[in-house]
Design a protein around this motif. Structure first.
Motif, PDB file in Angstrom:
ATOM      1  N   PRO A   1       0.807  -1.229   0.000  1.00 22.17           N
ATOM      2  CA  PRO A   1       0.000   0.000   0.000  1.00 22.17           C
ATOM      3  C   PRO A   1       0.840   1.280   0.000  1.00 22.17           C
ATOM      4  CG  PRO A   1      -0.855  -1.578   1.604  1.00 22.17           C
ATOM      5  CD  PRO A   1       0.481  -2.091   1.154  1.00 22.17           C
ATOM      6  N   ASP A   2       2.127   1.165   0.331  1.00 25.37           N
ATOM      7  CA  ASP A   2       3.000   2.338   0.392  1.00 25.37           C
ATOM      8  C   ASP A   2       3.727   2.612  -0.919  1.00 25.37           C
ATOM      9  OD1 ASP A   2       2.280   2.433   3.017  1.00 25.37           O
ATOM     10  OD2 ASP A   2       4.220   1.860   3.832  1.00 25.37           O
ATOM     11  N   LEU A   3       3.539   1.780  -1.937  1.00 21.80           N
ATOM     12  CA  LEU A   3       4.327   1.895  -3.155  1.00 21.80           C
ATOM     13  C   LEU A   3       4.221   3.277  -3.775  1.00 21.80           C
ATOM     14  CD1 LEU A   3       6.122   0.756  -5.350  1.00 21.80           C
ATOM     15  CD2 LEU A   3       4.094  -0.234  -6.437  1.00 21.80           C
ATOM     16  N   GLU A   4       3.015   3.777  -3.937  1.00 20.08           N
ATOM     17  CA  GLU A   4       2.825   5.103  -4.550  1.00 20.08           C
ATOM     18  C   GLU A   4       3.514   6.172  -3.710  1.00 20.08           C
ATOM     19  OE1 GLU A   4       1.425   5.855  -7.348  1.00 20.08           O
ATOM     20  OE2 GLU A   4       0.120   4.175  -7.924  1.00 20.08           O
ATOM     21  N   ARG A   5       3.436   6.047  -2.395  1.00 15.39           N
ATOM     22  CA  ARG A   5       4.052   7.040  -1.518  1.00 15.39           C
ATOM     23  C   ARG A   5       5.577   6.993  -1.631  1.00 15.39           C
ATOM     24  NH1 ARG A   5       5.034  11.710   0.020  1.00 15.39           N
ATOM     25  NH2 ARG A   5       5.890  11.956   2.119  1.00 15.39           N
ATOM     26  N   ILE A   6       6.154   5.805  -1.713  1.00 19.06           N
ATOM     27  CA  ILE A   6       7.606   5.694  -1.860  1.00 19.06           C
ATOM     28  C   ILE A   6       8.061   6.349  -3.163  1.00 19.06           C
ATOM     29  CG2 ILE A   6       9.523   4.075  -2.169  1.00 19.06           C
ATOM     30  CD1 ILE A   6       7.978   2.127  -0.352  1.00 19.06           C
ATOM     31  N   LEU A   7       7.330   6.105  -4.236  1.00 18.38           N
ATOM     32  CA  LEU A   7       7.661   6.729  -5.519  1.00 18.38           C
ATOM     33  C   LEU A   7       7.550   8.248  -5.422  1.00 18.38           C
ATOM     34  CD1 LEU A   7       5.757   4.209  -7.814  1.00 18.38           C
ATOM     35  CD2 LEU A   7       8.235   4.365  -7.515  1.00 18.38           C
ATOM     36  N   ALA A   8       6.542   8.726  -4.694  1.00 19.42           N
ATOM     37  CA  ALA A   8       6.361  10.171  -4.512  1.00 19.42           C
ATOM     38  C   ALA A   8       7.505  10.772  -3.700  1.00 19.42           C
ATOM     39  CB  ALA A   8       5.021  10.451  -3.828  1.00 19.42           C
ATOM     40  N   ILE A   9       7.981  10.042  -2.706  1.00 20.00           N
ATOM     41  CA  ILE A   9       9.106  10.521  -1.891  1.00 20.00           C
ATOM     42  C   ILE A   9      10.340  10.717  -2.773  1.00 20.00           C
ATOM     43  CG2 ILE A   9      10.744   9.831  -0.082  1.00 20.00           C
ATOM     44  CD1 ILE A   9       8.348   8.497   1.347  1.00 20.00           C
ATOM     45  N   GLY A  10      10.555   9.797  -3.703  1.00 17.14           N
ATOM     46  CA  GLY A  10      11.670   9.945  -4.629  1.00 17.14           C
ATOM     47  C   GLY A  10      11.557  11.224  -5.436  1.00 17.14           C
ATOM     48  N   ARG A  11      10.357  11.521  -5.902  1.00 10.70           N
ATOM     49  CA  ARG A  11      10.162  12.769  -6.668  1.00 10.70           C
ATOM     50  C   ARG A  11      10.390  13.984  -5.778  1.00 10.70           C
ATOM     51  NH1 ARG A  11       5.836   9.613  -8.611  1.00 10.70           N
ATOM     52  NH2 ARG A  11       4.327  10.707  -7.285  1.00 10.70           N
ATOM     53  N   GLU A  12       9.914  13.930  -4.544  1.00  7.89           N
ATOM     54  CA  GLU A  12      10.072  15.055  -3.624  1.00  7.89           C
ATOM     55  C   GLU A  12      11.538  15.322  -3.304  1.00  7.89           C
ATOM     56  OE1 GLU A  12       7.751  13.859  -0.282  1.00  7.89           O
ATOM     57  OE2 GLU A  12       5.865  13.891  -1.396  1.00  7.89           O
ATOM     58  N   LEU A  13      12.322  14.245  -3.187  1.00  8.59           N
ATOM     59  CA  LEU A  13      13.735  14.382  -2.858  1.00  8.59           C
ATOM     60  C   LEU A  13      14.613  14.498  -4.095  1.00  8.59           C
ATOM     61  CD1 LEU A  13      13.951  11.719   0.013  1.00  8.59           C
ATOM     62  CD2 LEU A  13      13.858  14.212   0.258  1.00  8.59           C
ATOM     63  N   ASP A  14      14.012  14.366  -5.277  1.00 10.56           N
ATOM     64  CA  ASP A  14      14.714  14.462  -6.553  1.00 10.56           C
ATOM     65  C   ASP A  14      15.800  13.391  -6.684  1.00 10.56           C
ATOM     66  OD1 ASP A  14      15.212  15.491  -9.090  1.00 10.56           O
ATOM     67  OD2 ASP A  14      16.742  16.896  -8.359  1.00 10.56           O
ATOM     68  N   VAL A  15      15.408  12.155  -6.337  1.00 11.76           N
ATOM     69  CA  VAL A  15      16.323  11.023  -6.502  1.00 11.76           C
ATOM     70  C   VAL A  15      15.566   9.905  -7.218  1.00 11.76           C
ATOM     71  CG1 VAL A  15      17.704  11.574  -4.465  1.00 11.76           C
ATOM     72  CG2 VAL A  15      15.752  10.043  -4.247  1.00 11.76           C
ATOM     73  N   PRO A  16      16.266   9.099  -8.009  1.00  7.85           N
ATOM     74  CA  PRO A  16      15.604   7.980  -8.691  1.00  7.85           C
ATOM     75  C   PRO A  16      15.161   6.917  -7.700  1.00  7.85           C
ATOM     76  CG  PRO A  16      17.972   7.868  -9.018  1.00  7.85           C
ATOM     77  CD  PRO A  16      17.694   9.179  -8.342  1.00  7.85           C
ATOM     78  N   VAL A  17      14.111   6.190  -8.058  1.00  8.22           N
ATOM     79  CA  VAL A  17      13.578   5.119  -7.227  1.00  8.22           C
ATOM     80  C   VAL A  17      13.503   3.849  -8.057  1.00  8.22           C
ATOM     81  CG1 VAL A  17      11.631   4.293  -5.838  1.00  8.22           C
ATOM     82  CG2 VAL A  17      12.218   6.730  -5.853  1.00  8.22           C
ATOM     83  N   ARG A  18      13.957   2.738  -7.505  1.00 10.77           N
ATOM     84  CA  ARG A  18      13.829   1.453  -8.176  1.00 10.77           C
ATOM     85  C   ARG A  18      13.324   0.430  -7.160  1.00 10.77           C
ATOM     86  NH1 ARG A  18      15.810  -0.863 -12.728  1.00 10.77           N
ATOM     87  NH2 ARG A  18      15.130   1.130 -13.590  1.00 10.77           N
ATOM     88  N   MET A  19      12.033   0.127  -7.257  1.00  6.62           N
ATOM     89  CA  MET A  19      11.421  -0.842  -6.346  1.00  6.62           C
ATOM     90  C   MET A  19      11.304  -2.185  -7.051  1.00  6.62           C
ATOM     91  SD  MET A  19      10.969   0.820  -3.549  1.00  6.62           S
ATOM     92  CE  MET A  19       9.878  -0.281  -2.618  1.00  6.62           C
TER      93      MET A  19
END
Length: 368
Positions: A181-199
Motif C-alpha cells: 500500500p506504500d508503493l505510490e508514496r515511496i515513488l512520490a518521496i523519490g520525486r520530492e527528494l529528486d532522486v531515482p527510485v527502483r522498487m
C-alpha cells in the motif's frame, strides 16, 4: 548488481566486452551479515551469535589484499554491501583503500546510520552512488516489516544529508505484502527528494521463509508482483518513455523473441560476489558454484566459478517461451522456486502472464 544503471555508454561497452571475454570487471563484497534492522524477508541478516557459529569477520588487511588481487584481474566496479556495511568496524579505511586502487564504488545501505559525520565522509570521498533502501512510506513498515521503529525518518534524512553534499543517491527496496500500500508514496518521496527510485516487486523465496505456508510469507502473489512492477515502471519512466516501453515490450513478445538456456546475465560471466565468509560466487543468492577466495586466490576462484556457471542450463521450455522477454526467471530464481536450475517456476510463469495482460491493457489505453 546495482552498477549498470549509473553507467555511461563507454562503461556499458566495457561491461559488454568483459561479459563476452568472461573477464571479471564488476563485483560485490558482503562485508558482514550483521544489521541494525531485522527485516522479515532478509536472507542475509544474522545475529552476532549466529555469525560466531559460522565464521568470523574478515580483517581490513584481508579485504585490502583481496582488493589488490581484484584490481590486478581487471575489476573496476565494486559494490560494498552487507548486512549493513556501515557496521563493518574498518569500513572507512577499507573504502579509502579500494578507492585508491581505482575502484568505482557503490554502497548498499539502509541509511539509518548515516548522520552528519558519515555524510561529510562521503561528501569528501564521493562514491559512484549510495543506494538507500526505503521499506515503506512512513514508520509503520519499519515497525511491522523491519522491527525498527523510527527507521523511516532516519533513512529519509540520510538521503537529504547526502544530497546536500552532492552525493549521488538512489532509493531502492522490495515490495512486500506489508508495504504494497506504500508503493505510490515511496515513488512520490523519490520525486520530492529528486532522486531515482527502483522498487523490486519480485522477491525470491527467503531462507527464513522456506517451508512456511505461502500466506505467511512476506512476498507478493505473482499477479500482485507484476502489477507493482508495472506501477513502478510507469511512474519511473514518465508518459512518453512509458508508451515506448509498452510498445517495444509487446513487439518483442509478438515477434517471439527467445533466449539461451545458459546463464546470460552478468553473474559468472563478468560479475561476481564474495560473501562475508570469503566464498566467491557468481550471484548473491546462489550458494553454488562457490570457491573459498581467500584460500584459493581471486584469479583461480574466478576461473572456477565462471567455468562452473557456464555449465548451468535453464529449463528448455523457458528458453523458447513466447513470454521469455517479460519473464524474470534466471538460474537463481529457478533454483530457489523449484529446487533445480532447470525447474519450471510456476511463480514466474504467472508473473509473465499477468505482465502481458497489463501491458496489453496499457496499449489499449494509449491508443484511446
Amino acid at each position: 548488481m546495482d552498477t549498470m544503471e549509473a553507467m555511461n555508454g563507454v562503461e556499458r561497452a566495457l561491461i559488454a566486452r568483459a561479459r563476452e571475454q568472461k573477464e571479471p570487471v564488476n563485483g560485490s563484497i558482503e562485508l558482514l551479515p550483521l544489521c541494525n534492522m531485522n527485516c522479515d524477508m532478509c536472507y542475509v541478516r544474522m545475529s552476532r551469535e549466529e555469525m560466531a557459529r559460522l565464521g568470523r569477520l574478515r580483517t581490513l588487511e584481508e579485504w585490502t589484499a583481496l582488493g589488490r588481487q581484484m584490481a590486478d584481474a581487471g575489476v573496476l566496479f565494486l559494490l560494498l554491501t552487507g548486512g549493513e556495511p556501515l557496521l563493518y568496524p574498518d569500513f572507512k579505511e577499507l573504502y579509502l583503500a579500494l578507492k585508491a586502487m581505482g575502484m568505482i564504488l557503490t554502497i548498499n545501505t539502509n541509511g539509518t546510520l548515516i548522520d552528519e559525520e558519515w555524510a561529510d565522509f562521503f561528501g569528501r570521498h564521493k562514491p559512484r552512488r549510495v543506494n538507500i533502501t526505503l521499506y515503506g512510506g512512513d514508520d509503520r513498515a519499519y515497525e511491522e516489516l523491519c522491527h525498527y521503529p523510527g527507521g523511516f525518518e532516519k533513512a529519509v534524512n540520510a538521503v537529504r544529508l547526502l544530497r546536500e553534499r552532492g552525493v549521488d543517491v538512489k532509493i531502492g527496496g522490495s515490495v512486500t505484502r506489508s508495504n504494497l500500500p506504500d508503493l505510490e508514496r515511496i515513488l512520490a518521496i523519490g520525486r520530492e527528494l529528486d532522486v531515482p527510485v527502483r522498487m523490486d516487486s519480485y522477491m525470491m523465496p527467503a531462507v527464513r521463509e522456506r517451508g512456511r505456508p505461502f500466506n505467511e510469507q512476506s512476498r507478493l502473489l505473482p499477479e500482485q508482483a507484476a502489477g507493482a512492477r508495472i506501477t513502478a515502471l510507469r511512474q519511473e519512466m514518465g508518459p512518453e518513455l512509458w508508451e515506448k516501453y509498452v510498445t517495444e515490450s509487446l513487439r518483442r513478445v509478438r515477434a517471439g523473441e527467445t533466449s539461451s538456456r545458459k546463464v546470460t546475465c552478468m553473474g559468472g560471466n563478468c560479475s561476481f560476489t564474495v560473501n562475508w565468509q570469503g566464498e566467491l560466487r557468481s550471484c548473491v543468492v546462489l550458494a553454488e558454484p562457490s570457491v573459498p577466495v581467500f584460500e584459493r586466490g581471486f584469479a583461480a576462484a574466478w576461473a572456477e566459478v565462471s567455468a562452473r556457471t557456464a555449465e548451468i542450463l535453464l529449463n528448455e521450455k523457458c528458453a523458447v517461451c513466447r513470454l521469455r522477454t517479460l519473464c524474470r526467471t534466471c538460474a537463481a530464481s529457478a533454483l530457489l522456486e523449484t529446487g533445480s536450475y532447470d525447474g519450471l517456476p510456476e511463480y514466474m510463469c504467472r508473473f509473465a502472464e499477468e505482465s502481458l495482460r497489463l501491458l496489453e491493457k496499457e496499449e489499449i489505453n494509449n491508443q484511446q
